[in-house]
Design a protein around this motif. Structure first.
Motif, PDB file in Angstrom:
ATOM      1  N   TRP A  79       0.848  -1.188   0.000  1.00  0.00           N
ATOM      2  CA  TRP A  79       0.000   0.000   0.000  1.00  0.00           C
ATOM      3  C   TRP A  79       0.891   1.247   0.000  1.00  0.00           C
ATOM      4  CZ3 TRP A  79       1.011   3.149   4.054  1.00  0.00           C
ATOM      5  CH2 TRP A  79       1.515   2.579   5.225  1.00  0.00           C
ATOM      6  N   THR A  80       0.314   2.340  -0.441  1.00  0.00           N
ATOM      7  CA  THR A  80       0.981   3.639  -0.388  1.00  0.00           C
ATOM      8  C   THR A  80      -0.010   4.678   0.115  1.00  0.00           C
ATOM      9  OG1 THR A  80       0.416   4.214  -2.665  1.00  0.00           O
ATOM     10  CG2 THR A  80       2.528   3.106  -2.321  1.00  0.00           C
ATOM     11  N   LYS A  81       0.517   5.706   0.698  1.00  0.00           N
ATOM     12  CA  LYS A  81      -0.313   6.813   1.180  1.00  0.00           C
ATOM     13  C   LYS A  81       0.498   8.098   1.044  1.00  0.00           C
ATOM     14  CE  LYS A  81      -2.496   8.547   5.391  1.00  0.00           C
ATOM     15  NZ  LYS A  81      -2.657   8.303   6.835  1.00  0.00           N
ATOM     16  N   GLU A  82      -0.063   9.072   0.319  1.00  0.00           N
ATOM     17  CA  GLU A  82       0.604  10.363   0.173  1.00  0.00           C
ATOM     18  C   GLU A  82      -0.218  11.426   0.902  1.00  0.00           C
ATOM     19  OE1 GLU A  82       2.210  13.507  -3.178  1.00  0.00           O
ATOM     20  OE2 GLU A  82       1.581  11.515  -3.810  1.00  0.00           O
ATOM     21  N   THR A  83       0.444  12.127   1.816  1.00  0.00           N
ATOM     22  CA  THR A  83      -0.201  13.182   2.580  1.00  0.00           C
ATOM     23  C   THR A  83       0.731  14.383   2.627  1.00  0.00           C
ATOM     24  OG1 THR A  83      -1.184  11.478   3.985  1.00  0.00           O
ATOM     25  CG2 THR A  83      -1.296  13.738   4.780  1.00  0.00           C
ATOM     26  N   ASN A  84       0.259  15.508   2.117  1.00  0.00           N
ATOM     27  CA  ASN A  84       1.030  16.755   2.140  1.00  0.00           C
ATOM     28  C   ASN A  84       2.450  16.578   1.602  1.00  0.00           C
ATOM     29  OD1 ASN A  84      -1.172  18.067   3.334  1.00  0.00           O
ATOM     30  ND2 ASN A  84      -0.481  17.499   5.379  1.00  0.00           N
ATOM     31  N   GLY A  85       2.586  15.840   0.521  1.00  0.00           N
ATOM     32  CA  GLY A  85       3.884  15.647  -0.104  1.00  0.00           C
ATOM     33  C   GLY A  85       4.744  14.578   0.534  1.00  0.00           C
ATOM     34  N   ARG A  86       4.290  13.971   1.605  1.00  0.00           N
ATOM     35  CA  ARG A  86       5.028  12.903   2.278  1.00  0.00           C
ATOM     36  C   ARG A  86       4.464  11.565   1.822  1.00  0.00           C
ATOM     37  NH1 ARG A  86       6.297  11.749   8.554  1.00  0.00           N
ATOM     38  NH2 ARG A  86       6.002   9.519   8.439  1.00  0.00           N
ATOM     39  N   MET A  87       5.321  10.635   1.455  1.00  0.00           N
ATOM     40  CA  MET A  87       4.899   9.331   0.946  1.00  0.00           C
ATOM     41  C   MET A  87       5.198   8.242   1.973  1.00  0.00           C
ATOM     42  SD  MET A  87       3.604   7.515  -1.504  1.00  0.00           S
ATOM     43  CE  MET A  87       3.740   8.218  -3.119  1.00  0.00           C
ATOM     44  N   GLU A  88       4.161   7.492   2.352  1.00  0.00           N
ATOM     45  CA  GLU A  88       4.320   6.318   3.203  1.00  0.00           C
ATOM     46  C   GLU A  88       4.100   5.084   2.345  1.00  0.00           C
ATOM     47  OE1 GLU A  88       1.486   6.695   6.365  1.00  0.00           O
ATOM     48  OE2 GLU A  88       2.737   8.113   7.460  1.00  0.00           O
ATOM     49  N   ILE A  89       4.891   4.049   2.595  1.00  0.00           N
ATOM     50  CA  ILE A  89       4.797   2.806   1.831  1.00  0.00           C
ATOM     51  C   ILE A  89       4.828   1.637   2.801  1.00  0.00           C
ATOM     52  CG2 ILE A  89       5.788   1.402  -0.018  1.00  0.00           C
ATOM     53  CD1 ILE A  89       7.361   3.962  -0.857  1.00  0.00           C
ATOM     54  N   GLY A  90       3.884   0.719   2.640  1.00  0.00           N
ATOM     55  CA  GLY A  90       3.875  -0.512   3.418  1.00  0.00           C
ATOM     56  C   GLY A  90       4.415  -1.641   2.548  1.00  0.00           C
ATOM     57  N   PHE A  91       5.414  -2.325   3.039  1.00  0.00           N
ATOM     58  CA  PHE A  91       6.038  -3.427   2.301  1.00  0.00           C
ATOM     59  C   PHE A  91       5.807  -4.747   3.027  1.00  0.00           C
ATOM     60  CE2 PHE A  91       8.926   0.027   0.887  1.00  0.00           C
ATOM     61  CZ  PHE A  91       8.945  -0.207  -0.475  1.00  0.00           C
ATOM     62  N   SER A  92       5.639  -5.806   2.259  1.00  0.00           N
ATOM     63  CA  SER A  92       5.763  -7.147   2.823  1.00  0.00           C
ATOM     64  C   SER A  92       7.192  -7.591   2.525  1.00  0.00           C
ATOM     65  CB  SER A  92       4.746  -8.108   2.225  1.00  0.00           C
ATOM     66  OG  SER A  92       4.937  -8.242   0.842  1.00  0.00           O
ATOM     67  N   ILE A  93       7.750  -8.350   3.440  1.00  0.00           N
ATOM     68  CA  ILE A  93       9.131  -8.815   3.288  1.00  0.00           C
ATOM     69  C   ILE A  93       9.095 -10.247   2.793  1.00  0.00           C
ATOM     70  CG2 ILE A  93      11.311  -9.263   4.465  1.00  0.00           C
ATOM     71  CD1 ILE A  93      10.543  -6.980   6.418  1.00  0.00           C
ATOM     72  N   LEU A  94       9.740 -10.472   1.669  1.00  0.00           N
ATOM     73  CA  LEU A  94       9.806 -11.791   1.048  1.00  0.00           C
ATOM     74  C   LEU A  94      11.046 -12.535   1.551  1.00  0.00           C
ATOM     75  CD1 LEU A  94       8.938 -10.580  -2.556  1.00  0.00           C
ATOM     76  CD2 LEU A  94       7.375 -11.495  -0.836  1.00  0.00           C
ATOM     77  N   PRO A  95      11.111 -13.861   1.370  1.00  0.00           N
ATOM     78  CA  PRO A  95      12.327 -14.590   1.753  1.00  0.00           C
ATOM     79  C   PRO A  95      13.554 -13.945   1.095  1.00  0.00           C
ATOM     80  CG  PRO A  95      10.580 -16.122   1.194  1.00  0.00           C
ATOM     81  CD  PRO A  95      10.080 -14.748   0.830  1.00  0.00           C
ATOM     82  N   SER A  96      14.557 -13.655   1.923  1.00  0.00           N
ATOM     83  CA  SER A  96      15.697 -12.862   1.475  1.00  0.00           C
ATOM     84  C   SER A  96      17.004 -13.405   2.035  1.00  0.00           C
ATOM     85  CB  SER A  96      15.539 -11.411   1.950  1.00  0.00           C
ATOM     86  OG  SER A  96      14.302 -10.877   1.573  1.00  0.00           O
ATOM     87  N   VAL A  97      18.088 -12.856   1.530  1.00  0.00           N
ATOM     88  CA  VAL A  97      19.431 -13.228   1.967  1.00  0.00           C
ATOM     89  C   VAL A  97      19.592 -13.050   3.479  1.00  0.00           C
ATOM     90  CG1 VAL A  97      21.891 -12.614   1.766  1.00  0.00           C
ATOM     91  CG2 VAL A  97      20.436 -12.644  -0.262  1.00  0.00           C
ATOM     92  N   ASP A  98      19.088 -11.961   4.013  1.00  0.00           N
ATOM     93  CA  ASP A  98      19.269 -11.651   5.430  1.00  0.00           C
ATOM     94  C   ASP A  98      18.020 -11.915   6.281  1.00  0.00           C
ATOM     95  OD1 ASP A  98      21.956 -10.935   5.286  1.00  0.00           O
ATOM     96  OD2 ASP A  98      21.501  -8.856   4.754  1.00  0.00           O
ATOM     97  N   SER A  99      17.199 -12.857   5.864  1.00  0.00           N
ATOM     98  CA  SER A  99      15.994 -13.181   6.641  1.00  0.00           C
ATOM     99  C   SER A  99      16.339 -13.653   8.051  1.00  0.00           C
ATOM    100  CB  SER A  99      15.166 -14.247   5.932  1.00  0.00           C
ATOM    101  OG  SER A  99      14.590 -13.722   4.758  1.00  0.00           O
ATOM    102  N   ALA A 100      17.404 -14.431   8.199  1.00  0.00           N
ATOM    103  CA  ALA A 100      17.803 -14.930   9.518  1.00  0.00           C
ATOM    104  C   ALA A 100      18.228 -13.777  10.427  1.00  0.00           C
ATOM    105  CB  ALA A 100      18.920 -15.951   9.393  1.00  0.00           C
ATOM    106  N   ARG A 101      18.964 -12.830   9.887  1.00  0.00           N
ATOM    107  CA  ARG A 101      19.377 -11.659  10.679  1.00  0.00           C
ATOM    108  C   ARG A 101      18.172 -10.808  11.069  1.00  0.00           C
ATOM    109  NH1 ARG A 101      23.615  -8.234   7.772  1.00  0.00           N
ATOM    110  NH2 ARG A 101      23.369  -6.980   9.641  1.00  0.00           N
ATOM    111  N   LEU A 102      17.210 -10.688  10.161  1.00  0.00           N
ATOM    112  CA  LEU A 102      15.989  -9.945  10.478  1.00  0.00           C
ATOM    113  C   LEU A 102      15.239 -10.624  11.620  1.00  0.00           C
ATOM    114  CD1 LEU A 102      13.865  -7.731   9.946  1.00  0.00           C
ATOM    115  CD2 LEU A 102      12.829  -9.303   8.287  1.00  0.00           C
ATOM    116  N   THR A 103      15.142 -11.942  11.579  1.00  0.00           N
ATOM    117  CA  THR A 103      14.465 -12.695  12.634  1.00  0.00           C
ATOM    118  C   THR A 103      15.130 -12.434  13.984  1.00  0.00           C
ATOM    119  OG1 THR A 103      13.812 -14.409  11.067  1.00  0.00           O
ATOM    120  CG2 THR A 103      13.799 -15.015  13.397  1.00  0.00           C
ATOM    121  N   GLU A 104      16.462 -12.459  14.025  1.00  0.00           N
ATOM    122  CA  GLU A 104      17.178 -12.186  15.268  1.00  0.00           C
ATOM    123  C   GLU A 104      16.927 -10.767  15.755  1.00  0.00           C
ATOM    124  OE1 GLU A 104      19.111 -13.922  17.521  1.00  0.00           O
ATOM    125  OE2 GLU A 104      18.199 -15.596  16.441  1.00  0.00           O
ATOM    126  N   TYR A 105      16.927  -9.811  14.850  1.00  0.00           N
ATOM    127  CA  TYR A 105      16.709  -8.417  15.231  1.00  0.00           C
ATOM    128  C   TYR A 105      15.302  -8.211  15.788  1.00  0.00           C
ATOM    129  CZ  TYR A 105      16.758  -3.357  15.190  1.00  0.00           C
ATOM    130  OH  TYR A 105      16.677  -2.034  15.564  1.00  0.00           O
TER     131      TYR A 105
END
Length: 150
Positions: free
Chosen positions: A99-125
């Motif tokens: 999803w995206t949302k633009e308010t007063n020139g500011r852009m917000e973006i919601g991302f889903s995270i797919l299986p990635s190289v650093d998925s294990a590090r993300l899990t630990e964090y």
């Protein structure tokens, strides 16, 4: 406005009810979101860095202080450098915009995270963020285990 709000508006025909439906959806997420700050680099999205607002195991919310053109059909290679964990370098993740949302020139973006190289590090964090939220420090969790550091 969030795309989910527009979706619910079609069925409820009232802004307030649609907002409540989206809030209920957000509360029922499978993964806990943690407010955190960091630097987002997605060269295919924008040559300038964005800011991380929150993160979970399966998604994150970022913002840019200016409008950004987002291809909702594209997956983006994203590097996230967490402010509190910058000494460990950035995580390389593959993300899909939801999803995206633009308010007063500011852009917000919601991302889903797919299986990635650093998925294990993300899990630990994210696990570390959860322990901190529950009042335990990450080092206490390690020290309380039956493992020995060599």
């Amino acid at each position: 406005m969030y795309p989910l709000v527009n979706y619910f508006k079609r069925f409820y025909n009232q802004d307030m009810v649609a907002e409540q439906a989206v809030n209920k959806y957000v509360e029922q997420r499978a993964d806990k979101r943690f407010d955190d700050i960091g630097r987002i680099e997605a060269e295919d999205l924008c040559p300038l860095a964005g800011v991380l607002d929150n993160i979970s195991l399966n998604g994150c919310k970022v913002h840019y202080k200016f409008p950004v053109s987002v291809d909702m059909e594209n997956d983006y290679k994203v590097k996230i450098t967490f402010a509190r964990d910058a000494s460990n370098g950035s995580l390389s993740l593959l993300c899909r915009p939801r999803w995206t949302k633009e308010t007063n020139g500011r852009m917000e973006i919601g991302f889903s995270i797919l299986p990635s190289v650093d998925s294990a590090r993300l899990t630990e964090y994210v696990k570390k963020l959860g322990l901190e939220e529950n009042g335990k420090e990450f080092s206490e969790e390690i020290g309380g285990s039956d493992c020995q550091l060599i």
